[in-house]
Design an enzyme around this catalytic site. Structure first.
Site, PDB file in Angstrom:
ATOM      1  N   GLY A 188       0.844  -1.203   0.000  1.00 12.34           N
ATOM      2  CA  GLY A 188       0.000   0.000   0.000  1.00 12.34           C
ATOM      3  C   GLY A 188       0.876   1.248   0.000  1.00 12.34           C
ATOM      4  CB  ALA A 189       2.478   3.223  -2.555  1.00  6.66           C
ATOM      5  CB  ILE A 192       0.146   4.860   6.491  1.00  9.02           C
ATOM      6  CG1 ILE A 192      -0.950   5.561   7.290  1.00  9.02           C
ATOM      7  CG2 ILE A 192       1.067   4.057   7.410  1.00  9.02           C
ATOM      8  CD1 ILE A 192      -1.785   4.649   8.169  1.00  9.02           C
ATOM      9  CG  ASP A 320     -10.796   8.448  11.109  1.00  7.21           C
ATOM     10  OD1 ASP A 320     -10.874   9.580  10.584  1.00  7.21           O
ATOM     11  OD2 ASP A 320      -9.716   7.848  11.281  1.00  7.21           O
ATOM     12  CB  ALA A 328      -6.710  14.840  12.890  1.00  2.83           C
ATOM     13  CG  HIS A 452      12.012  39.079  -1.368  1.00  4.41           C
ATOM     14  ND1 HIS A 452      11.874  38.057  -2.300  1.00  4.41           N
ATOM     15  CD2 HIS A 452      13.308  39.467  -1.400  1.00  4.41           C
ATOM     16  CE1 HIS A 452      13.056  37.859  -2.881  1.00  4.41           C
ATOM     17  NE2 HIS A 452      13.949  38.700  -2.355  1.00  4.41           N
TER      18      HIS A 452
END
Ligand code: FAD
Ligand code: NAI
Length: 473
Positions: A188-189, A192, A320, A328, A452
């Site tokens: 899983g890329a 996380i 969630d 969050a 700047h």
């Protein structure tokens, strides 16, 4: 008897509790998280999510800077070594500080906090009875007409491959390694996978990732995904796309992963540690919702309307454990809004203005629509893009990777999306959030004076570039 009972003290729940108390309600919050035998409010975010992962990212990045960048500034240091135990102790300290901060906020706002598992017992016309069972087996009965469920989420495991947190790690195990593994593969890329991969890669592990999708960060703007792939590959992260995981087993203190590559060929690898980060699932089985008839949707989230109302009167759900991004700050906004709605105020969460940040180096951040989303609606748009190479502060800091991209409506000039890959993107995106919230045009942002030299000038210049008026590019 309380006005509100909140179950779950992650960023959704604890923020909802504080706002409800500020609005004059009597509030009790029940949360079951413990760390080293002590109550640890803050949920996933504080204990095994946002906070500890950023603590490790800071250490990893500092290590990388000392190892590879210091010399470019003329600073000579010997080869750095990492004391993993000390790194983990520092992370633990940061987490504990955050837990204690939340406990202080509960006291300050006169919120009753119970460290235990909350579950529905019954309901009647005057509200819901909740049982809070504590770790020393006390059962405390509390009642309120309003209940906010902020139950959070937990890592999704590969089917039939439970986490053992020794060889096959969820993010929890990946945050608590005792030494730098020689090789570490990640299935899983996603967010996380990228963040955790960075840390262990900087600290010297050989990190490789196996991803089911054909490309990196499918949800990001297409030019950001391409740039991220280029940058991360150059940093030494190995990414393999289009894989199908067939079997994962542990033998002789090693993990075997059998998978089909994108050409359909069978491959097997043996690794010291495997992280599985293939998304998270809602944590809805903890409250005995069925006792009172709480409805879940077909993906297992608590079913809510646009205002976070469940099917039960007076019961709300946020964060969630309901639809929407698992972030969050999304949970927090819903928490505040629900507290306001309980006392009858109108409250609004604009889901189109929620920023996303990936804390890699360089960081990736965006808010609003991606170019492919705008294109798919047929809307006419313009693009302003400025590389950090054209920014004086970025050159001075040797942080020239990446760019800022501003997307604006072709006719009205309203900013529709801002996408950044580059140093400090997670802070720069705040400018874009404000612009989008105030429905600013690219011209508005281009007219604002920025200090700047500053990275912020790149956002201004990208806004100017949308109207072909950039000065420094
Ligand atoms: P949670 O934080 O999961 O909290 C829920 C709490 O409720 C937990 O303490 C749980 O134990 C408790 N609970 C559940 N059921 C009961 C019950 N019946 N009784 C008592 N207590 C109960 N998001 C970001 O925005 N930025 C980031 O950088 C980020 N980094 C992350 C890194 C990692 C490794 C992970 C895993 C997640 C990360 N997230 C990040 C996501 C973020 O952590 C979640 O979106 C957020 O924590 C959700 O908040 P929540 O309040 O909904 O749930
Ligand atoms: P994710 O959804 O970001 O990524 C999961 C990845 O796994 C996806 O790319 C998916 O295609 C892939 N995948 C799914 N099944 C697979 C399989 N069988 N084989 C190979 N690849 C597979 O989920 P992740 O990284 O687990 O994180 C969970 C959630 O936590 C995120 O969605 C995010 O909401 C939150 N989070 C947020 C962070 C932040 O805001 N910076 C940091 C970390 C987590």
């Amino acid at each position: 008897v309380y006005d509100v009972i909140v179950i779950g003290a992650g960023p959704g729940g604890y923020v909802a509790a504080i706002r409800a108390a500020q609005l004059g309600m009597r509030v009790c919050i029940v949360d079951d998280w413990e760390m080293d035998g002590k109550p640890a409010p803050g949920g996933t975010c504080t204990n095994v999510g946002c906070i500890p992962s950023k603590a490790l990212l800071s250490t990893g990045f500092l290590f990388e800077q000392i190892e590879n960048e210091a010399i470019r500034h003329g600073i000579k240091v010997g080869k750095p070594e990492i004391d993993v135990e000390k790194m983990m102790d520092r992370k633990k300290g940061v987490v504990r500080q955050t837990n204690d901060g939340i406990l202080y906020l509960f006291r300050k706002n006169k919120i009753d906090y119970i460290n235990g598992r909350g579950s529905f017992v019954s309901s009647d016309d005057s509200g819901y009875v909740i049982n809070a069972s504590t770790s020393n087996s006390d059962n405390i009965r509390i009642k309120a007409p309003n209940v906010i469920l902020a139950l959070g989420s937990k890592p999704r495991a590969l089917p039939g491959v439970p986490f053992d947190e020794k060889y096959i790690l969820s993010n929890t195990g990946a945050l608590a390694l005792k030494e730098v593994p020689k090789n570490l593969w990640i299935i899983g890329a996603g967010v996380i996978g990228l963040e955790r991969g960075c840390v262990w890669n900087w600290l010297g592990a050989d990190v490789r990732k196996l991803e089911a999708l054909p490309s990196l960060l499918g949800m990001a703007d297409e030019s950001i995904s391409k740039e991220a792939l280029k940058i991360f590959t150059k940093q030494g992260l190995s990414l393999t796309f289009g894989v199908k995981i067939e079997k994962v087993t542990v033998e002789d203190n090693r993990v075997s992963v059998v998978y089909q590559d994108s050409d359909g060929k069978a491959q097997e690898i043996w690794v010291e540690k495997l992280i599985v980060s293939i998304g998270r699932v809602p944590n809805t089985s903890t409250v005995d919702g069925a006792t009172v008839g709480l409805k879940l949707d077909d993906r297992g989230f608590i079913e809510v309307d646009a205002d976070c109302r469940t099917n039960l009167p007076g019961v709300w759900a946020i964060g969630d454990c309901v639809r929407g991004p698992m972030l969050a700050h999304k949970a927090e906004e819903e928490g505040v809004a629900v507290a306001e709605r309980i006392i009858g105020r109108r409250a609004f969460v604009d889901y189109d203005e929620i920023p996303a940040v990936i804390y890699t180096e360089p960081e990736v951040a965006w808010v609003g629509l991606t170019e492919q989303q705008i294109r798919s609606t047929g809307r006419k748009y313009k693009v302003g893009q400025i590389p950090f190479m054209a920014n004086g502060r970025a050159r001075a800091a040797d942080e020239t990777l990446g760019f800022v991209k501003v997307l604006a409506d072709a006719d009205s000039d309203e900013i529709l999306g801002v996408h950044i890959i580059g140093a400090g993107a997670g802070e720069l995106i705040a400018q874009a959030v404000q612009a989008i919230a105030f429905k600013a045009t690219a011209e508005d942002v281009g007219m604002m004076c920025q200090a700047h030299p500053s990275f912020s000038e790149a956002v201004k210049e990208a806004a100017l570039a949308a109207n072909k008026e950039a000065i420094n590019f």
